[in-house]
Scaffold this motif. Structure first.
Motif, PDB file in Angstrom:
ATOM      1  N   LYS A  56      27.700  60.089   5.752  1.00 26.17           N
ATOM      2  CA  LYS A  56      27.624  58.700   5.125  1.00 26.17           C
ATOM      3  C   LYS A  56      26.340  58.281   4.226  1.00 26.17           C
ATOM      4  N   GLY A  57      25.349  59.080   4.721  1.00 24.36           N
ATOM      5  CA  GLY A  57      24.101  58.955   4.026  1.00 24.36           C
ATOM      6  C   GLY A  57      23.997  59.453   2.503  1.00 24.36           C
ATOM      7  N   LEU A  58      24.568  60.857   2.452  1.00 25.49           N
ATOM      8  CA  LEU A  58      24.825  61.144   1.185  1.00 25.49           C
ATOM      9  C   LEU A  58      25.570  60.460   0.369  1.00 25.49           C
ATOM     10  N   GLU A  59      26.968  59.851   1.094  1.00 26.66           N
ATOM     11  CA  GLU A  59      27.494  59.051  -0.008  1.00 26.66           C
ATOM     12  C   GLU A  59      26.953  57.900  -0.586  1.00 26.66           C
ATOM     13  N   TYR A  60      25.912  57.176   0.309  1.00 36.56           N
ATOM     14  CA  TYR A  60      24.931  55.960  -0.089  1.00 36.56           C
ATOM     15  C   TYR A  60      24.042  56.447  -1.285  1.00 36.56           C
ATOM     16  N   ALA A  61      23.697  57.915  -0.804  1.00 36.36           N
ATOM     17  CA  ALA A  61      22.790  58.436  -2.086  1.00 36.36           C
ATOM     18  C   ALA A  61      23.276  58.585  -3.448  1.00 36.36           C
ATOM     19  N   ASP A  62      24.599  59.012  -3.413  1.00 34.32           N
ATOM     20  CA  ASP A  62      25.391  59.078  -4.723  1.00 34.32           C
ATOM     21  C   ASP A  62      25.761  57.882  -5.303  1.00 34.32           C
ATOM     22  N   ARG A  63      25.923  56.766  -4.483  1.00 35.69           N
ATOM     23  CA  ARG A  63      26.179  55.677  -5.037  1.00 35.69           C
ATOM     24  C   ARG A  63      24.758  54.909  -5.775  1.00 35.69           C
ATOM     25  N   ALA A  64      23.779  55.243  -5.121  1.00 35.19           N
ATOM     26  CA  ALA A  64      22.559  54.740  -5.741  1.00 35.19           C
ATOM     27  C   ALA A  64      22.112  55.343  -6.969  1.00 35.19           C
ATOM     28  N   TYR A  65      22.369  56.593  -6.895  1.00 28.17           N
ATOM     29  CA  TYR A  65      22.120  57.414  -8.028  1.00 28.17           C
ATOM     30  C   TYR A  65      22.811  56.823  -9.528  1.00 28.17           C
ATOM     31  N   LYS A  66      24.113  56.561  -9.134  1.00 29.91           N
ATOM     32  CA  LYS A  66      25.123  56.083 -10.124  1.00 29.91           C
ATOM     33  C   LYS A  66      24.605  54.922 -10.606  1.00 29.91           C
ATOM     34  N   LEU A  67      24.340  53.937  -9.761  1.00 26.24           N
ATOM     35  CA  LEU A  67      23.791  52.656 -10.196  1.00 26.24           C
ATOM     36  C   LEU A  67      22.618  52.613 -10.855  1.00 26.24           C
ATOM     37  N   LYS A  68      21.230  53.461 -10.462  1.00 26.56           N
ATOM     38  CA  LYS A  68      19.933  53.394 -11.168  1.00 26.56           C
ATOM     39  C   LYS A  68      19.459  54.591 -11.065  1.00 26.56           C
ATOM     40  N   PRO A  69      19.802  55.826 -11.759  1.00 26.37           N
ATOM     41  CA  PRO A  69      19.142  56.946 -11.307  1.00 26.37           C
ATOM     42  C   PRO A  69      17.460  57.021 -11.705  1.00 26.37           C
ATOM     43  N   GLU A  70      16.967  56.458 -12.618  1.00 26.70           N
ATOM     44  CA  GLU A  70      15.713  56.620 -12.573  1.00 26.70           C
ATOM     45  C   GLU A  70      14.730  55.753 -11.615  1.00 26.70           C
ATOM     46  N   PHE A  71      15.562  54.909 -11.194  1.00 30.82           N
ATOM     47  CA  PHE A  71      14.863  54.043 -10.005  1.00 30.82           C
ATOM     48  C   PHE A  71      14.932  54.444  -8.749  1.00 30.82           C
ATOM     49  N   CYS A  72      15.749  55.170  -8.235  1.00 36.07           N
ATOM     50  CA  CYS A  72      15.717  55.761  -7.028  1.00 36.07           C
ATOM     51  C   CYS A  72      15.929  57.159  -6.912  1.00 36.07           C
ATOM     52  N   CYS A  73      15.409  58.132  -7.799  1.00 34.30           N
ATOM     53  CA  CYS A  73      15.790  59.363  -7.704  1.00 34.30           C
ATOM     54  C   CYS A  73      15.087  59.943  -6.362  1.00 34.30           C
ATOM     55  N   TYR A  74      13.804  59.541  -6.329  1.00 35.08           N
ATOM     56  CA  TYR A  74      12.889  60.133  -5.195  1.00 35.08           C
ATOM     57  C   TYR A  74      13.562  59.928  -3.844  1.00 35.08           C
ATOM     58  N   ASN A  75      14.075  58.739  -3.538  1.00 38.62           N
ATOM     59  CA  ASN A  75      14.602  58.509  -2.445  1.00 38.62           C
ATOM     60  C   ASN A  75      15.905  59.310  -2.073  1.00 38.62           C
ATOM     61  N   VAL A  76      16.650  59.265  -3.243  1.00 40.43           N
ATOM     62  CA  VAL A  76      18.066  60.387  -3.087  1.00 40.43           C
ATOM     63  C   VAL A  76      17.572  61.693  -3.070  1.00 40.43           C
ATOM     64  N   ALA A  77      16.443  62.062  -3.532  1.00 40.72           N
ATOM     65  CA  ALA A  77      16.186  63.467  -3.199  1.00 40.72           C
ATOM     66  C   ALA A  77      15.785  63.543  -1.849  1.00 40.72           C
ATOM     67  N   CYS A  78      15.043  62.595  -1.252  1.00 45.31           N
ATOM     68  CA  CYS A  78      14.528  62.624   0.398  1.00 45.31           C
ATOM     69  C   CYS A  78      15.864  62.816   1.364  1.00 45.31           C
ATOM     70  N   ALA A  79      16.938  62.050   0.781  1.00 46.66           N
ATOM     71  CA  ALA A  79      18.071  61.915   1.714  1.00 46.66           C
ATOM     72  C   ALA A  79      18.731  63.347   1.609  1.00 46.66           C
ATOM     73  N   TYR A  80      18.716  63.955   0.421  1.00 42.04           N
ATOM     74  CA  TYR A  80      19.342  65.462   0.335  1.00 42.04           C
ATOM     75  C   TYR A  80      18.584  66.420   1.329  1.00 42.04           C
ATOM     76  N   VAL A  81      17.362  66.639   1.119  1.00 41.28           N
ATOM     77  CA  VAL A  81      16.444  67.305   1.714  1.00 41.28           C
ATOM     78  C   VAL A  81      16.446  67.192   3.232  1.00 41.28           C
ATOM     79  N   LEU A  82      16.589  66.077   3.617  1.00 45.08           N
ATOM     80  CA  LEU A  82      16.922  65.893   5.142  1.00 45.08           C
ATOM     81  C   LEU A  82      18.378  66.136   5.587  1.00 45.08           C
ATOM     82  N   ALA A  83      19.104  66.394   4.756  1.00 50.11           N
ATOM     83  CA  ALA A  83      20.550  66.736   5.142  1.00 50.11           C
ATOM     84  C   ALA A  83      20.673  68.164   4.786  1.00 50.11           C
TER      85      ALA A  83
END
Length: 596
Positions: free
Chosen positions: A522-549
């Motif tokens: 579910k976390g990575l699903e949220y991360a992908d959704r965030a990145y599609k909405l504003k990739p330049e704004f939430c890139c760091y947090n999305v990267a954190c989600a991926y490294v934790l996963a």
């Protein structure tokens, strides 16, 4: 400690020890001895955390318990008392007796016919039910006679009340409020920034009162343009009262209408219209804030009364107009246009401290989220220093200064600025939140966790401070506190995202917490959704989600992409425990070199 959900209803003797005792459920105070029934309630989760202690999270249970409170006849009698019908009847009877006695003595002396006394008695008898009906239908308030919109259940109707019709017992007062965006009734739709600005100003003033929980701007403004009844709004925001209104601007005049509504009964607590010159808008805001406090029956200290009557740092309405435009654009993520509006305000009034602080925040914001450039750091420093020089007693100026010093890596000075801001205004969210970020960047995780905790206490529905507190606690290794904070954080995110489905930053932060607490899918699903909405704004947090996963390749790819834009803060990356598992990876070390 987490107490499992339960509801225990037991018979209890009415005693002096029970009488008047209170339980507190989601901001609602209720007697725990109701007609001899003691209600012991624990629902959802009960947090031992001091900030949230005593706060239960299931309004449904207290509504169910309170539905056993009174019989239909008792409820009808209570409504008669609330509407003062009994008092009016008693006063009418006494006054009628006095009138009859005077008529009996005076009329014969005035040689009036014998039937004239009987006529007076007949008129008084006829007027008695009329007086009772009027007492039932209308309320006498300071602003005049107003209809009473309260509805009492029909005592003759034996059918069970519907869930949504069950009324909570009267509260001793109100301790939470939401400020909805005021409607723009001006002919020019572009004046929306002005009506939004008035709403935000009132919200910010009410936020300064520690005895009042105020729904955040993000939550309240999620209802903008929606046709939703006040009860639904109050329920979804978890507040007792709703402030709504409208603004009509025409030339140099403005008409502001405001009304405060009881979110449980839809009853108007206060309302007023203000037709003023545009230059009087500051005084109108003071009056509205004071009237809300009076309507909610809040007791304020002299210092708190001064806080809600904040001294404006400009008297120039054009400068204020540009300032509101700047806030309007910044809230919508358009920092460049917002900065331009603040600069326009400064051109009109070079001594406008809040405009200087707004411009400084735009430069600091750019350093945090977009590009850590020498120019942005320099401008943040200069603008914040100017704001502080112009208004050394303004908490917002000190908070802005602390934010700029943090962007420049001057953490010790930033701490002093934030502490000064908090001393001036303990309820200033930005001071607590950015102090937390400054502590985090230095590796002071306990101080960071405490600062984020205080920020979340000021705005209990804010997901950002709740999420960063979890990150600090995880770095500290405080698993016990993290378990409690994490569960609450996820609940905040769920409510926030239900109201704000387009908030990319919230999706990305929720993604990190979901992965952190075991729901990687579910976390990575949220991360992908965030990145599609504003990739330049939430890139760091999305990267954190991926490294934790454990998705290292994708995580490092996103982190490098963000670093090459100059948008990764060196000190933050060095302290962020999300990256501990890959710090020895050559690719991560290469990214650290890019960051500098």
């Amino acid at each position: 400690m987490i107490v499992p959900p339960r509801l225990i209803v037991q018979r209890a003797q009415k005693s002096s020890s029970d009488k008047g005792r209170q339980v507190r459920i989601n901001g609602v105070r209720a007697k725990n001895a109701i007609n001899g029934v003691r209600v012991i309630i624990a629902s959802s989760y009960f947090y031992s955390d001091p900030v949230y202690s005593g706060c239960y999270h299931d309004r449904q249970i207290i509504q169910t318990a309170c539905s056993m409170e009174k019989s239909p006849i008792a409820r009808f009698y209570g409504e008669l008392k609330r509407r003062k019908v009994l008092r009016v009847g008693a006063v009418y009877a006494v006054v009628s007796w006095v009138v009859v006695e005077i008529a009996s003595v005076m009329f014969p002396e005035l040689l009036l016919p014998d039937w004239s006394v009987r006529l007076v008695i007949a008129l008084l008898v006829i007027g008695f039910p009329v007086a009772l009906v009027l007492a039932w239908a209308f309320e006498l308030k300071p602003e005049g006679i107003r209809p009473d919109p309260g509805i009492v259940a029909d005592p003759a109707d034996p059918s069970p009340a519907k869930e949504e019709d069950i009324a909570l017992p009267p509260k001793e007062g109100f301790d939470s409020v939401a400020v909805l965006p005021f409607l723009n009734l001006s002919n020019d739709p572009d004046n929306e920034y002005f009506s939004d600005g008035i709403s935000e100003e009132l919200l910010n003033r009410l936020c300064k009162l520690p005895q009042l929980t105020v729904a955040s701007r993000t939550s309240s403004f999620s209802f903008k343009g929606k046709d939703v009844d006040m009860g639904t709004v109050a329920g979804q925001l978890g507040v007792d009262a709703i402030l709504e209104g409208s603004v009509r601007r025409s030339g140099d005049r403005v008409r502001i209408s405001a009304q405060l509504i009881d979110g449980r009964s839809d009853r108007h607590l206060w309302s007023e219209n203000y037709d003023r010159e545009l230059t009087d808008v500051f005084a109108v805001q003071d009056e509205i804030a004071k009237n809300i406090v009076d309507a909610l029956e809040l007791s304020l200290t002299p210092a708190q009364r001064q806080l809600i009557r904040r001294e404006e740092t400009t008297t120039n309405i054009d400068a204020y107009d540009f300032y509101l435009r700047g806030r309007y654009f910044v809230e919508r993520g358009d920092v460049d246009t917002g900065q331009k509006m603040f600069e326009n305000a400064i051109e009109v009034d070079a001594d406008y401290a809040l405009a200087w602080a707004g411009a400084a925040d735009c430069h600091s914001w750019r350093c945090m989220w977009y590009e850590v450039s020498p120019e942005s750091k320099k401008m943040a420093d200069e603008c914040s220093l100017k704001a502080l020089q112009l208004a050394p007693g303004l908490a917002e100026a000190h908070a802005s200064r602390g934010y700029a010093l943090t962007a420049n890596g001057k953490y010790a000075d930033a701490e002093v600025a934030f502490n000064t801001a908090i001393d001036l205004d303990p309820q200033l969210y930005e001071a607590h939140y950015y102090a937390g970020r400054a502590y985090f960047s230095q590796g002071k995780m306990r101080e960071a966790a405490d600062a984020f905790k205080q920020a979340n206490a000021v705005r209990p529905d804010d997901p950002t401070s709740a999420a960063l507190r979890c990150t600090a606690l995880r770095t500290l290794g405080d698993e016990t506190e993290l378990a409690v904070a994490g569960k609450r954080c996820i609940e905040i995110f769920e409510r926030h995202l239900a109201l704000n489905p387009d908030d990319a930053l919230a999706w990305s932060r929720a993604a990190v917490d979901l992965v952190l607490f075991g729901d990687s899918e579910k976390g990575l699903e949220y991360a992908d959704r965030a990145y599609k909405l504003k990739p330049e704004f939430c890139c760091y947090n999305v990267a954190c989600a991926y490294v934790l996963a454990g998705k290292t390749d994708r995580a490092l790819e996103l982190l490098e992409q963000h670093a090459r834009k100059g948008a990764v803060q060196k000190d933050w990356l060095a302290r962020d425990s999300d990256w501990d598992a890959v710090r020895d990876d050559p690719r991560f070390k290469a990214i650290e070199e890019i960051v500098g």
